[in-house]
Scaffold this active site. Structure first.
Site, PDB file in Angstrom:
ATOM      1  N   ASP A  93      12.750 -17.455 -10.692  1.00 26.56           N
ATOM      2  CA  ASP A  93      12.370 -17.908  -9.349  1.00 26.56           C
ATOM      3  C   ASP A  93      11.512 -19.164  -9.516  1.00 26.56           C
ATOM      4  O   ASP A  93      10.315 -19.072  -9.805  1.00 26.56           O
ATOM      5  CB  ASP A  93      11.578 -16.830  -8.610  1.00 26.56           C
ATOM      6  CG  ASP A  93      12.431 -15.640  -8.193  1.00 26.56           C
ATOM      7  OD1 ASP A  93      13.337 -15.256  -8.958  1.00 26.56           O
ATOM      8  OD2 ASP A  93      12.174 -15.076  -7.114  1.00 26.56           O
ATOM      9  N   LYS A 159      15.344 -19.508  -1.671  1.00 26.52           N
ATOM     10  CA  LYS A 159      14.284 -18.546  -1.344  1.00 26.52           C
ATOM     11  C   LYS A 159      13.281 -19.213  -0.413  1.00 26.52           C
ATOM     12  O   LYS A 159      12.930 -20.383  -0.581  1.00 26.52           O
ATOM     13  CB  LYS A 159      13.624 -18.088  -2.645  1.00 26.52           C
ATOM     14  CG  LYS A 159      12.456 -17.115  -2.493  1.00 26.52           C
ATOM     15  CD  LYS A 159      11.966 -16.694  -3.876  1.00 26.52           C
ATOM     16  CE  LYS A 159      10.644 -15.914  -3.798  1.00 26.52           C
ATOM     17  NZ  LYS A 159      10.155 -15.528  -5.141  1.00 26.52           N
ATOM     18  N   LYS A 188      17.066 -15.354  -0.467  1.00 27.61           N
ATOM     19  CA  LYS A 188      15.957 -14.437  -0.709  1.00 27.61           C
ATOM     20  C   LYS A 188      14.834 -14.716   0.281  1.00 27.61           C
ATOM     21  O   LYS A 188      14.331 -15.831   0.367  1.00 27.61           O
ATOM     22  CB  LYS A 188      15.433 -14.560  -2.137  1.00 27.61           C
ATOM     23  CG  LYS A 188      14.269 -13.599  -2.438  1.00 27.61           C
ATOM     24  CD  LYS A 188      13.879 -13.632  -3.909  1.00 27.61           C
ATOM     25  CE  LYS A 188      12.642 -12.782  -4.177  1.00 27.61           C
ATOM     26  NZ  LYS A 188      12.244 -12.787  -5.607  1.00 27.61           N
TER      27      LYS A 188
END
Length: 226
Positions: A93, A159, A188
């Site tokens: 991430d 995300k 996400k």
């Protein structure tokens, strides 16, 4: 209605606080095993430890890179991603360089992401890279540009947030990202997702993964309703 087991597979069980200890990470891993979460999401210094605690289970390890500002040198972010995957992380991430987006330096922002994607996938071609756009800092046009840049740079997910900015995921942002990427890239939702109602709303809006430090509470709430 989504089952509790299905809901758990959406969740990256997250602990990224600067005060986190090895004991805290061990607890995180134990909870992930018990509840059946998709992964644990940890700072990169804890990847090896999490791997040791989750060996033989289906729970994956996600590691953050360039966290939480995204303003590190590209080479440093790429190295951190490479090392995390070598240590056993199957997902990265990374935080996009928000300043580059704000300044219109889209080419540099894309190169930054591409370097991390390349570094992770050179070690493990199956590794997934999620790009944190930190939507709370972006205007409407910048949100679209950031998402398109991440997609074009090879991201597997876009995300919403780090959870360390002034605000987290919104339904509007999740729906926007889903419209932009369709089914080609995952979405996400992360930041401020603390209860079952919010988690389900994010999924309904288009989230294919949920990042939260409240996974246990969410699953226990879901179990009570079944």
């Amino acid at each position: 209605m989504i089952t509790t087991e299905e809901l758990a597979k959406y969740i990256d069980h997250t602990l990224l606080k600067p005060t986190a200890t090895f004991a805290d990470i061990e607890k995180l891993c134990d909870e992930a095993k018990e509840k059946g979460f998709y992964s644990v999401c940890v700072n990169s210094c804890f990847v090896k430890f999490a791997v040791s605690k989750l060996q033989g289970t289906p729970v994956k390890i996600s590691a953050v890179v360039g966290f939480p500002l995204g303003a590190m040198a590209t080479e440093a972010k790429a190295f951190e991603a490479e090392q995390a995957v070598r240590d056993g992380a199957s997902e990265i991430d990374m935080v996009m360089n928000v300043g580059m987006i704000k300044g219109g330096d889209f080419f540099e922002a894309e190169k930054d992401i591409e370097a991390v994607v390349k570094a992770a996938k050179q070690v493990n071609p199956e590794a997934k890279v999620k790009v944190i756009l930190e939507m709370c800092y972006l205007n409407s046009a910048e949100k679209v540009s950031a998402c398109e840049i991440a997609r074009d740079a090879g991201a597997d997910f876009v995300k919403t947030s780090t959870g360390f900015g002034p605000s987290g995921a919104t339904l509007e942002d999740v729906a926007l990202l889903k419209r932009l990427v369709g089914d080609s890239v995952g979405v996400k939702a992360a930041g401020g997702i603390r209860d079952l109602k919010t988690a389900l709303a994010m999924i309904e809006a288009g989230a294919t993964r949920i990042g939260t430090s409240s996974g246990v509470a969410i699953i226990e709430e879901a179990m009570k309703q079944q």
